[in-house]
Scaffold this active site. Sequence first.
Site: not given
Length: 328
Positions: A15, A27, A76, A106-107, A130-132, A134, A175-176, A220, A257, A260
Amino acid sequence: MNNSIKRIGVFTSGGDAPGMNACIRAVVRTAIYEGKKVSGILHGYQGMIDKNIIDMNSRSVSNILQLGGTILKTARCLDFRSPEGRQKAYHNIKAEGIDALVAIGGDGTFTGAEVFSREFDIPVVGIPGTIDNDLYGSDFTLGYDTANNTVIDAIDKIRDTAASHDRLFFIEVMGRDSGCIALNCGIAGGAEAILLPEKETGIDELIAKLENAAKDKKTSTIVIVAEGDKNGGAYNVAKRVQEKFDFYDAKVTILGHLQRGGSPSSFDRVLASRLGFAAVKNLLRGETRIMVGLRGNEIVTTPLEEALRSKEFKLAEDMIEMTNVLAI
Ligand code: ATP
């Protein structure tokens, strides 16, 4: 310095996340400053297999620091999971003279990098992008801070309309498996309830909270739902809540999305620069199969194997407790 490294290949994979471009820039420029050549591999592992590789210099990364997405593209790649695919990838990068890699992702990206590096004895350093948020071994991943700011901006806007109409909003955030964005943004956006993958909240428990909010004359109510919440996403939660609790008119917003994209925050730009710089420095020091990360305000390294194996509970207990207290 590892003088055997002459050309470093850099790529983004999995992602996309804001800050990847700032990281690519760091880099490329660090490697060139150190007298090395740099190749940009397009579309992650797919670019290795398709030999979609470009030569990069300091000017190739001009004016990208502030851009979201990734100029190197990402993908991917199923073929890279097979030994034949990786053999082809190795053949192609060798033909380009690439003798070390910086992998931003990511992982999944790190799993591929770890296997590849062992199979072909090619040095590799990973950068958590990764935005997660994690990954084990870094307090923050690239893009997480920017994604939080995007989500908070959306919550604020939804709050304006929710308060005007006395509405209940369910806002689903990414966030899965990780509730980092949900918890952080729920607190920053003053949510009345936050549903996380790491901690189950039953529908009845949620309704009790909403009833209390209504009794206390809240005009609200906002419920943040992480996409990996066990109740099955914001639409499902809203439907099940409305069956029993129809005090408010309920609406659902899936942020999707848009979380992202966008220009990276100053935090992500600096983090990206530090991690990109550190990745090259570590490669040239002879390090391999490590991830560079941030702990406190220090750049640290973690073996890729450990970064992949270890699970870290990144949700602070005080923040979880606070969600109930500050929502009264
Ligand atoms: P995000 O966290 O944003 O999803 P990610 O890096 O985890 O990012 P993935 O799609 O899981 O994204 O992985 C990126 C790529 O890494 C895959 O498309 C694949 O090419 C490679 N990869 C993942 N797992 C493996 C594996 N077990 N062996 C070889 N390559 C792999």
